[in-house]
Design a protein around this motif. Structure first.
Motif, mmCIF file in Angstrom:
data_model
loop_
_atom_site.group_PDB
_atom_site.id
_atom_site.type_symbol
_atom_site.label_atom_id
_atom_site.label_comp_id
_atom_site.label_asym_id
_atom_site.label_seq_id
_atom_site.Cartn_x
_atom_site.Cartn_y
_atom_site.Cartn_z
ATOM 1 N N SER A 6 0.849 -1.192 0.000
ATOM 2 C CA SER A 6 0.000 0.000 0.000
ATOM 3 C C SER A 6 0.881 1.237 0.000
ATOM 4 N N THR A 8 2.392 4.739 1.041
ATOM 5 C CA THR A 8 2.564 5.348 2.360
ATOM 6 C C THR A 8 1.504 6.419 2.578
ATOM 7 N N PRO A 9 0.763 6.360 3.693
ATOM 8 C CA PRO A 9 -0.288 7.369 3.910
ATOM 9 C C PRO A 9 0.308 8.754 4.096
ATOM 10 N N GLU A 11 0.532 12.060 6.049
ATOM 11 C CA GLU A 11 0.294 12.483 7.431
ATOM 12 C C GLU A 11 -0.282 13.895 7.453
ATOM 13 N N ASP A 31 -12.318 9.203 11.702
ATOM 14 C CA ASP A 31 -11.076 8.526 12.059
ATOM 15 C C ASP A 31 -11.353 7.078 12.441
ATOM 16 N N GLN A 32 -12.312 6.873 13.349
ATOM 17 C CA GLN A 32 -12.592 5.527 13.864
ATOM 18 C C GLN A 32 -13.204 4.612 12.815
ATOM 19 N N GLY A 34 -12.523 4.645 9.725
ATOM 20 C CA GLY A 34 -11.545 4.368 8.686
ATOM 21 C C GLY A 34 -11.680 5.209 7.440
ATOM 22 N N TYR A 36 -10.656 8.282 6.943
ATOM 23 C CA TYR A 36 -9.386 8.940 6.651
ATOM 24 C C TYR A 36 -8.364 7.922 6.143
ATOM 25 N N ARG A 37 -8.315 6.781 6.799
ATOM 26 C CA ARG A 37 -7.377 5.729 6.369
ATOM 27 C C ARG A 37 -7.653 5.302 4.931
ATOM 28 N N ASP A 38 -8.930 5.103 4.615
ATOM 29 C CA ASP A 38 -9.286 4.664 3.262
ATOM 30 C C ASP A 38 -8.947 5.732 2.215
ATOM 31 N N GLY A 40 -6.229 7.318 2.298
ATOM 32 C CA GLY A 40 -4.766 7.389 2.229
ATOM 33 C C GLY A 40 -4.168 8.387 3.211
ATOM 34 N N GLU A 42 -3.136 9.579 7.297
ATOM 35 C CA GLU A 42 -2.859 9.276 8.701
ATOM 36 C C GLU A 42 -3.020 10.575 9.470
#
Length: 313
Positions: A6, A8-9, A11, A31-32, A34, A36-38, A40, A42
């Motif tokens: 994957s 690198t996210p 930041e 955040d919880q 996902g 933001y994670r999805d 890309g 952090e």
């Protein structure tokens, strides 16, 4: 065959202002869940006061922050390179409130009354002047009582003042939870000031994180829409982030519901969550520029203060 890695996210540091609170539920949920994670990302949250956030965002120490338009306009007029990119509070959250038993039902009823306020500065002071201007009054028509340590709610409860400035999702809620009905005096639609929203430094807008910030805004909007549809989801996300909020779920849900009400007005209902009403910004700049103690140091326009492309859906 090796599995693909994957990317690198990216930041991002997000400044939410003041202290962790249920009013930031959409960020906690995104955040919880996902989102933001999805996208890309952090994400790291920091809590700072409004003026400090504007400086840190302008310097690039924080990637995205929250500030209200009445703070952004003076900052931009002083050459601080920030842009407002997404509306969170479509209705200005600063209000004047009183006990329902006071006989105060409209702004005109404040004439001759004692009104508590932290001081003659900031969003509450600008809102009070705008509220009064709408009925042909000025602060000189009231008895202004300063509470620099923000004790105006207690003063109102004790009868020291007749009304006070506050936030629609704070003091009136707390007053009513004690069993005292409250009356809230908010700005009418044609006099709305730009409320709290997401701000970004100009350098970030021109830099490599611009796409990531667009993704952050979109993920946050998704969480806002989900919480508006089901406030309980937002409450649980806030409690997961700030466990002590669980000690009074009733109060925290009331605060969140009052917060959600500010997220939408006629303009955002027509143009989408987070949309920026540029005409309202121009009107607000003109009003603030003409104030006797104007915080606007040099001429500015809405185009200097906002970037509406981030809020476009």
């Amino acid at each position: 065959m090796p599995s693909p890695t994957s990317p690198t996210p990216v930041e991002l540091t997000i400044g939410l202002g003041y202290i962790p609170d249920v009013q930031f539920a959409q960020f906690y949920l995104a955040d919880q869940a996902g989102y933001y994670r999805d996208a890309g990302l952090e994400v790291t949250f920091e809590n700072k006061i409004d003026p400090e956030l504007i400086t840190l965002v302008a310097q690039g120490a924080i990637d995205v922050g929250i500030a209200d338009g009445t703070s952004v306009i003076p900052a931009v007029s002083q050459g601080i390179p920030v842009r407002y990119v997404f509306t969170v509070y479509a209705d200005f959250p600063s209000i004047v409130f009183a006990k329902a038993s006071s006989g105060i039902v409209g702004a005109a009823d404040l004439a001759g009354r004692k009104v508590g306020i932290p001081g003659q500065y900031g969003s509450s002071w600008i809102q009070l002047q705008a509220l009064l201007a709408g009925v042909g009054l000025t602060p000189a028509d009231l008895e202004i009582v300063p509470f620099p340590t923000y004790g105006q709610l207690a003063a109102l409860e004790q009868g020291v003042v007749d009304a006070a400035t506050g936030f629609v999702n704070n003091e009136p809620i707390r007053l009513e939870l004690t069993g005292t009905p409250a009356v809230v005096l908010a700005l009418p639609p044609d006099a709305q000031l730009p409320g709290n929203g997401l701000i970004v430094g100009q350098e970030a807008l021109d830099g490599p994180k611009a796409d990531a910030i667009h993704s952050f805004v979109a993920a946050t909007r998704r969480a806002m829409d989900e919480i508006a549809a089901d406030p309980g989801v937002g409450l649980e996300a806030a409690i997961a982030r700030v466990p002590e909020l669980a000690t009074d779920r009733t109060a925290q849900l009331a605060v969140l519901e009052a917060t959600i009400e500010t997220w939408q007005n006629e303009y955002t209902s027509a143009n989408g969550t987070g949309a920026i009403d540029v005409a309202a910004w121009e009107r607000s700049i003109a009003f603030m520029t003409d104030l006797p103690d104007s915080p606007v140091a040099a001429p500015v326009t809405a185009a200097d203060c906002v970037d509406a492309t981030f809020a476009a859906q």
